[in-house]
Design a protein around this motif. Sequence first.
Motif, PDB file in Angstrom:
ATOM      1  N   GLU A 194      12.551  18.688   2.434  1.00 14.74           N
ATOM      2  CA  GLU A 194      12.909  19.723   1.472  1.00 14.74           C
ATOM      3  C   GLU A 194      14.417  19.941   1.487  1.00 14.74           C
ATOM      4  O   GLU A 194      15.064  19.935   2.531  1.00 14.74           O
ATOM      5  CB  GLU A 194      12.189  21.021   1.815  1.00 14.74           C
ATOM      6  CG  GLU A 194      12.371  22.120   0.785  1.00 14.74           C
ATOM      7  CD  GLU A 194      11.550  23.350   1.110  1.00 14.74           C
ATOM      8  OE1 GLU A 194      11.672  24.348   0.372  1.00 14.74           O
ATOM      9  OE2 GLU A 194      10.799  23.319   2.105  1.00 14.74           O
ATOM     10  N   GLY A 195      14.964  20.119   0.307  1.00 14.41           N
ATOM     11  CA  GLY A 195      16.402  20.333   0.191  1.00 14.41           C
ATOM     12  C   GLY A 195      17.217  19.088  -0.045  1.00 14.41           C
ATOM     13  O   GLY A 195      18.445  19.167  -0.181  1.00 14.41           O
ATOM     14  N   MET A 196      16.576  17.919  -0.097  1.00 13.82           N
ATOM     15  CA  MET A 196      17.308  16.682  -0.351  1.00 13.82           C
ATOM     16  C   MET A 196      17.824  16.680  -1.791  1.00 13.82           C
ATOM     17  O   MET A 196      17.099  17.034  -2.721  1.00 13.82           O
ATOM     18  CB  MET A 196      16.407  15.475  -0.123  1.00 13.82           C
ATOM     19  CG  MET A 196      16.097  15.201   1.338  1.00 13.82           C
ATOM     20  SD  MET A 196      17.548  14.611   2.241  1.00 13.82           S
ATOM     21  CE  MET A 196      17.770  13.009   1.493  1.00 13.82           C
ATOM     22  N   PRO A 197      19.091  16.270  -2.010  1.00  8.42           N
ATOM     23  CA  PRO A 197      19.626  16.254  -3.376  1.00  8.42           C
ATOM     24  C   PRO A 197      19.000  15.145  -4.208  1.00  8.42           C
ATOM     25  O   PRO A 197      18.424  14.196  -3.659  1.00  8.42           O
ATOM     26  CB  PRO A 197      21.126  15.998  -3.152  1.00  8.42           C
ATOM     27  CG  PRO A 197      21.190  15.270  -1.846  1.00  8.42           C
ATOM     28  CD  PRO A 197      20.062  15.840  -1.013  1.00  8.42           C
ATOM     29  N   PRO A 198      19.092  15.236  -5.518  1.00  7.47           N
ATOM     30  CA  PRO A 198      18.552  14.163  -6.374  1.00  7.47           C
ATOM     31  C   PRO A 198      19.262  12.839  -6.109  1.00  7.47           C
ATOM     32  O   PRO A 198      20.454  12.803  -5.786  1.00  7.47           O
ATOM     33  CB  PRO A 198      18.828  14.672  -7.796  1.00  7.47           C
ATOM     34  CG  PRO A 198      19.057  16.137  -7.660  1.00  7.47           C
ATOM     35  CD  PRO A 198      19.640  16.347  -6.299  1.00  7.47           C
ATOM     36  N   THR A 199      18.524  11.752  -6.217  1.00  5.14           N
ATOM     37  CA  THR A 199      19.096  10.414  -6.051  1.00  5.14           C
ATOM     38  C   THR A 199      19.351   9.811  -7.426  1.00  5.14           C
ATOM     39  O   THR A 199      18.647  10.113  -8.396  1.00  5.14           O
ATOM     40  CB  THR A 199      18.150   9.508  -5.256  1.00  5.14           C
ATOM     41  OG1 THR A 199      16.899   9.393  -5.961  1.00  5.14           O
ATOM     42  CG2 THR A 199      17.908  10.084  -3.871  1.00  5.14           C
TER      43      THR A 199
END
Length: 488
Positions: A238-243
Amino acid sequence: MFCSWHGIPLQAYSGNARLWVGNQIHTLLYSLAESKQLLQQTQQALVTHQVTAYLAQHRPCPTCATPRRIKQQTTAPFRTLFGRVAVANPRWYQCACQPHATATKTVRPLAQLLPERVSPELRYLETKWASLMAYGLATRLIHEVLPIDATHNATTVRNHLLHDAQRLEQQLGDDRVMVWDTCQAERDRLPMPDGPLSVGLDGAILRARRGSCGAQTANLFEVIAGKSILAFRRDAPEGMPPTSKCFALVQRYDRKPRRRLFDLLRSQGMQANQQVTFFTDGGDTVRRLPDDLYPQAEHVLDWFHLTMRLTVLQQCARGLPVRPDYPPWDGPSLADSIERIKHHLWHGNTASALEAVDTLAEWLDGWDDDEDGAITIQPGSAAAATMGRYVHDLSTYIDHNSGSIINYGERYRQGERISTSFVESTVKYVVSKRMVKKQQMQWTPKGAHLLLQVRTQVLNGDWEATVRGWYAGFRSEPLIPPALPFSG
């Protein structure tokens, strides 16, 4: 002083050895020139030992183990990261036990060990750096930090990049109008996909080399660049930025544009039941690219490019002359009429917007001579004719892209994208920075297209994995952290 590397006794380099004097710490360390010489000598000893061992192992006939007779004893150059190495390249007679096994009577065993006379590490650095900067600058950088021979030049680097790009093109699958061959029932059985994909497409103009685009065409050609953003992955923390990933192509040269875009989306985990939205500026070239590519795709016309045309009309309206013989009228002004068109488009009402545009065109032509005072400008003037052309272009633009004009207001209130602003920076970073702004070069469509294939792989962080697939054992354990994927 002796050391051992892979069982090879090597005499350490001791030329120009210096002692540490006082606080001058630079006298304790190797200089760049000394490091180059040491690496070159080590590389020469290592490669010579490996080639000698290989030739000794393959000298006996594989069938009867009889040593094959030597016809010719020569050497061949082999380019490495640390200089050019001359390796033994003998020619042997085929063994008499198998006279009809091959079409030739002799064989060069080095052709199997070194089918290419350039090491994969050197090819990798050449192509990576040349995709990020000019060919000449990349060559100077290689000569600055590595002990490369003087004959290694910018033409060599360019040829290696184009060769590897052609290799990428050959790996691309066949282009098809419909890349999905599943029915709706099969798509319903697929697992829940990752987050939605937003794909922005835009174009850039490059200067063409004289004669490369034909005598009948202008000295320019178009490059289509794009960026694909995956909102989230369900298995990511959770909290990973968009790729994101980028791509580019020259549609005049490319024969598989849809397949190229499809493979990019598949590399981000796209499924047949995933939400995909394409954002374009409404141009014919970029609008046709995603057609029939994805069954569930939504096509959105960029709001910024739509309002740019309305801004031009507002500026023209301020310079229109007023009819001196017509009484003043308290009805809607020309500016209010343009705002009404913008209001209809903001809410996705293309029918009302086209009706308002047609009414505006009638005003400019002076066709509405009713007593309601609607005509407040001088019909037939040059300013009115100019604005009339802009109004006609707007009507055509809306009519051609009516299927991509959505309810921008509702989408904006939900926090979703309504413009291709995210791909504008991609065009500058992927195309302009390397090929237009500081590199005032003339390009052929083929050369520009092939360079962009390697450049986008490097920016996406995929180039090392691609080269690893070509050469077994290449960087099986990377010595440096992998490059961050494209985020421009």
